[in-house]
Scaffold this active site. Structure first.
Site, PDB file in Angstrom:
ATOM      1  N   ASN A   9       2.320   5.764   3.432  1.00  0.00           N
ATOM      2  CA  ASN A   9       0.941   6.161   3.749  1.00  0.00           C
ATOM      3  C   ASN A   9       0.944   7.151   4.923  1.00  0.00           C
ATOM      4  OD1 ASN A   9      -1.667   6.222   4.924  1.00  0.00           O
ATOM      5  ND2 ASN A   9      -2.177   4.229   4.059  1.00  0.00           N
ATOM      6  N   ASP A  69       1.594  -3.721   7.826  1.00  0.00           N
ATOM      7  CA  ASP A  69       0.826  -4.164   6.668  1.00  0.00           C
ATOM      8  C   ASP A  69      -0.555  -4.522   7.181  1.00  0.00           C
ATOM      9  OD1 ASP A  69       1.216  -4.569   3.718  1.00  0.00           O
ATOM     10  OD2 ASP A  69       0.178  -6.414   4.240  1.00  0.00           O
ATOM     11  N   GLY A 148      -8.940   5.183   3.964  1.00  0.00           N
ATOM     12  CA  GLY A 148      -9.235   3.818   3.514  1.00  0.00           C
ATOM     13  C   GLY A 148     -10.701   3.445   3.739  1.00  0.00           C
ATOM     14  N   TYR A 149     -10.893   2.331   4.426  1.00  0.00           N
ATOM     15  CA  TYR A 149     -12.236   1.780   4.627  1.00  0.00           C
ATOM     16  C   TYR A 149     -12.886   2.266   5.916  1.00  0.00           C
ATOM     17  CZ  TYR A 149     -10.521  -1.352   0.970  1.00  0.00           C
ATOM     18  OH  TYR A 149     -10.009  -1.853  -0.204  1.00  0.00           O
ATOM     19  N   ASP A 150     -12.319   3.282   6.562  1.00  0.00           N
ATOM     20  CA  ASP A 150     -12.808   3.714   7.878  1.00  0.00           C
ATOM     21  C   ASP A 150     -14.303   4.034   7.899  1.00  0.00           C
ATOM     22  OD1 ASP A 150     -10.524   3.411   9.372  1.00  0.00           O
ATOM     23  OD2 ASP A 150      -9.868   5.493   9.158  1.00  0.00           O
ATOM     24  N   LYS A 170     -10.595   5.652  17.973  1.00  0.00           N
ATOM     25  CA  LYS A 170     -10.218   4.588  17.025  1.00  0.00           C
ATOM     26  C   LYS A 170      -9.041   3.777  17.580  1.00  0.00           C
ATOM     27  CE  LYS A 170      -8.437   3.601  12.425  1.00  0.00           C
ATOM     28  NZ  LYS A 170      -7.972   4.059  11.114  1.00  0.00           N
ATOM     29  N   HIS A 175      -7.201  -2.379  15.168  1.00  0.00           N
ATOM     30  CA  HIS A 175      -6.139  -3.340  14.882  1.00  0.00           C
ATOM     31  C   HIS A 175      -4.757  -2.715  15.103  1.00  0.00           C
ATOM     32  CE1 HIS A 175      -7.335  -0.874  11.577  1.00  0.00           C
ATOM     33  NE2 HIS A 175      -6.447  -1.331  10.726  1.00  0.00           N
ATOM     34  N   ARG A 176      -4.567  -1.477  14.622  1.00  0.00           N
ATOM     35  CA  ARG A 176      -3.254  -0.822  14.753  1.00  0.00           C
ATOM     36  C   ARG A 176      -2.984  -0.428  16.200  1.00  0.00           C
ATOM     37  NH1 ARG A 176      -4.150   2.130  10.884  1.00  0.00           N
ATOM     38  NH2 ARG A 176      -3.272   0.624   9.408  1.00  0.00           N
TER      39      ARG A 176
HETATM   40  P1  ITT Z   1       2.429   1.281   2.989  1.00  0.00           P
HETATM   41  O1  ITT Z   1       2.484  -0.105   2.387  1.00  0.00           O
HETATM   42  O2  ITT Z   1       3.375   2.230   2.356  1.00  0.00           O
HETATM   43  O3  ITT Z   1       2.518   1.268   4.476  1.00  0.00           O
HETATM   44  P2  ITT Z   1      -0.344   1.167   2.107  1.00  0.00           P
HETATM   45  O4  ITT Z   1      -1.501   2.090   2.237  1.00  0.00           O
HETATM   46  O5  ITT Z   1      -0.076   0.607   0.734  1.00  0.00           O
HETATM   47  O6  ITT Z   1       0.959   1.903   2.670  1.00  0.00           O
HETATM   48  P3  ITT Z   1      -0.925  -1.526   3.017  1.00  0.00           P
HETATM   49  O7  ITT Z   1      -0.267  -2.170   1.858  1.00  0.00           O
HETATM   50  O8  ITT Z   1      -0.696  -2.085   4.393  1.00  0.00           O
HETATM   51  O9  ITT Z   1      -0.508   0.010   3.145  1.00  0.00           O
HETATM   52  O10 ITT Z   1      -2.487  -1.452   2.717  1.00  0.00           O
HETATM   53  C1  ITT Z   1      -3.358  -1.195   3.738  1.00  0.00           C
HETATM   54  C2  ITT Z   1      -4.689  -0.746   3.182  1.00  0.00           C
HETATM   55  O11 ITT Z   1      -5.726  -1.305   4.013  1.00  0.00           O
HETATM   56  C3  ITT Z   1      -4.843   0.761   3.281  1.00  0.00           C
HETATM   57  O12 ITT Z   1      -4.413   1.412   2.121  1.00  0.00           O
HETATM   58  C4  ITT Z   1      -6.315   0.927   3.544  1.00  0.00           C
HETATM   59  O13 ITT Z   1      -7.027   0.862   2.344  1.00  0.00           O
HETATM   60  C5  ITT Z   1      -6.643  -0.318   4.365  1.00  0.00           C
HETATM   61  N1  ITT Z   1      -6.490  -0.024   5.814  1.00  0.00           N
HETATM   62  C6  ITT Z   1      -5.537  -0.486   6.674  1.00  0.00           C
HETATM   63  N2  ITT Z   1      -5.706   0.013   7.894  1.00  0.00           N
HETATM   64  C7  ITT Z   1      -6.783   0.809   7.831  1.00  0.00           C
HETATM   65  C8  ITT Z   1      -7.448   1.618   8.760  1.00  0.00           C
HETATM   66  O14 ITT Z   1      -7.019   1.749  10.013  1.00  0.00           O
HETATM   67  N3  ITT Z   1      -8.514   2.297   8.347  1.00  0.00           N
HETATM   68  C9  ITT Z   1      -8.966   2.205   7.086  1.00  0.00           C
HETATM   69  N4  ITT Z   1      -8.379   1.488   6.134  1.00  0.00           N
HETATM   70  C10 ITT Z   1      -7.296   0.783   6.494  1.00  0.00           C
END
Ligand code: ITT
Length: 193
Positions: A9, A69, A148-150, A170, A175-176
């Site tokens: 990602n 994750d 994502g859901y931002d 942010k 969380h990150r």
């Molecule tokens: P990797 O596993 O390769 O790291 P991924 O996108 O599949 O990539 P995850 O399995 O951890 O990663 O899924 C996390 C999902 O949760 C991500 O795709 C977003 O949809 C959401 N997400 C996580 N952190 C976010 C953030 O900071 N802002 C918005 N959405 C987030």
């Protein structure tokens, strides 16, 4: 000194580039190093899945590897989509539309983002943390930044969604960001990545 970010990602990778810049080490994106490495996220928790990813890339590259994750847990949905946030619908846009649909007419919109970080070293040692950002799901998409859901997430006590914030804003509450600050504290004693 090099650290593999065990992810495919690119949005996460860019966030880590900003967050980890003070370490002054070279970050490598896992998927660029090993395009064919697929890690099945078979765990039931964020920590289990982060460990699977960190171990896989650490073993393959023989370099320290950091995996994230993460996902969004919505109270009214019993914590869904949770660990399945990336797989909730085929695309990010469809994920957001589905979430708004499931929450149509629902008054309790409280939610939290979770981020598990696992760092694996080639000597077999490991470090991990799980951090949250509390907030709520907005009634509609707000903001253009992020991923994502931002655009649907309003952190508790804030007036802007993650997608309306700069990356620095942010990171200060996310969380990150929180998880990465724990990582810095841990690396205080172990910086020879
Ligand atoms: P990797 O596993 O390769 O790291 P991924 O996108 O599949 O990539 P995850 O399995 O951890 O990663 O899924 C996390 C999902 O949760 C991500 O795709 C977003 O949809 C959401 N997400 C996580 N952190 C976010 C953030 O900071 N802002 C918005 N959405 C987030």
């Amino acid at each position: 000194r090099q650290l593999v970010i065990a992810t495919g990602n690119r949005n996460k990778f860019v966030e880590f580039q900003k967050l980890l810049a003070p370490l002054g080490i070279t970050l490598l994106m896992g998927k660029d190093l090993c395009p064919n490495l697929e890690v099945e996220e078979t765990g039931e928790t964020f920590l289990e899945n982060a460990r699977l990813k960190a171990q896989a890339w650490c073993e393959r590259t023989n370099l320290p590897a950091l995996a994230d994750d993460s996902g969004i847990e919505v109270a009214a949905l019993g914590g869904r989509p949770g660990v399945r946030s990336a797989r909730y619908a085929p695309t990010d846009a469809e994920c957001r539309a589905k979430l708004l649909g499931e929450l149509a007419g629902v008054a309790d919109r409280s939610a939290r983002f979770a981020a598990a970080l696992v760092l694996c070293w080639p000597d077999g040692s490991e470090w991990s943390t799980l951090q949250y950002c509390d907030g709520s799901v907005t009634e509609q998409e707000l903001g253009e930044r992020g991923f994502g859901y931002d655009s649907l997430f309003l952190p508790l006590g804030e007036t802007k969604t993650f997608a309306q914030m700069t990356m620095e804003e942010k990171d200060a509450v996310s969380h990150r960001g929180k998880a990465t600050r724990q990582l810095f504290l841990a690396l205080g004693g172990k910086c020879d990545t």
